[in-house]
Design an enzyme around this catalytic site. Sequence first.
Site, mmCIF file in Angstrom:
data_model
loop_
_atom_site.group_PDB
_atom_site.id
_atom_site.type_symbol
_atom_site.label_atom_id
_atom_site.label_comp_id
_atom_site.label_asym_id
_atom_site.label_seq_id
_atom_site.Cartn_x
_atom_site.Cartn_y
_atom_site.Cartn_z
ATOM 1 N N SER A 1 0.834 -1.198 0.000
ATOM 2 C CA SER A 1 0.000 0.000 0.000
ATOM 3 C C SER A 1 0.874 1.256 0.000
ATOM 4 C CB SER A 1 -0.960 -0.038 1.192
ATOM 5 O OG SER A 1 -1.963 0.940 1.071
ATOM 6 N N GLU B 1 -9.677 -3.279 -6.590
ATOM 7 C CA GLU B 1 -9.140 -2.247 -5.706
ATOM 8 C C GLU B 1 -9.231 -0.866 -6.336
ATOM 9 O OE1 GLU B 1 -5.622 -2.875 -3.307
ATOM 10 O OE2 GLU B 1 -5.208 -4.677 -4.471
ATOM 11 N N HIS C 1 -7.882 -5.202 -0.428
ATOM 12 C CA HIS C 1 -6.618 -4.465 -0.450
ATOM 13 C C HIS C 1 -5.614 -5.114 0.506
ATOM 14 C CE1 HIS C 1 -3.934 -1.053 -0.757
ATOM 15 N NE2 HIS C 1 -4.037 -0.786 0.544
#
Length: 302
Positions: free
Chosen positions: A146, A239, A269
């Site tokens: 991320s 996502e 995610h």
Amino acid sequence: MSWQRRAINAWMRYGMKPALRLTGSPDFVRRVFDLTAPLFCPALPYTRVLRRPAPVPLYLVSAGQTRSRRVILFLHGGAYMAGSARAYQGMLSRLSYASSTEIAVPDYRLLQEAPFPAAYDDAMTAWQSLRRMGYGPGDILLAGDSAGGGLALALLGGLLAKGERPAGVIAFSPWCDLTLSGASIQANRDKDVIIPAGRMKEVIEQYLAGADPADPRASPLFAEFPDPPPVLIQAGDVEVLLSDAERMAERLQAAGGSVRLTLWRDVPHVWQFMAGHLPEGQAALEEAAAFAVTALDGGSAG
């Protein structure tokens, strides 16, 4: 689709995502993340965590037998407001075990402590700490998830500009574009089971504190990558950050890099984080571990 994936997707969509839409305090998010992380992905038995003296707190996570003179520098996610070496022990113990590689995790400064570019500067300092420990550039593989995946790719750009070339990069659902220009931000805003797209701009403003969102240290999509090493990017097909992963792969390929982009169907995610409960998470970590071994051994990992 595994039953675990259906259950986790439902829990995130109807429990976690509404809560994230309403959460106001970065400190609250940080505390909840640290408390719940061991439930999402408990560490393997006999996981070792050692702190090494360094300007930025640096923890070495390992499980099972690990090879000498090889290390993964992992930059954790959490939207620059949450996450820590402690919170990531579960996922990283599994990655370490599967790759037989020790993992170095810096506790870089979050936005509550210092705004951009503090996280990038700390990531660079962590790299330099490993170099002082005797690791060569080719002994170190960068990784992250991320925001940490974007940070790892930003660090790659900075290192290549200095003539230092890591063994490779692994990025789980990387956040690569803080200008929010990716088409999937809107196209997948209702499909994404966890990220509330409507709050992303607010987080960016808190993190950047007035800095340019197109700065390559914040958005590696706009960085230069001379002679990049092999890169593996994993992302889910629903996502909001899907476009970040796809465009990042295209940019690295245009720079002459060997890039493997693997898209996983209907996963949340950073589903790798839930490898302790989610078969697809464990499978993704095993793919990443195989890539890491090949890259660190100097082979063609693309």
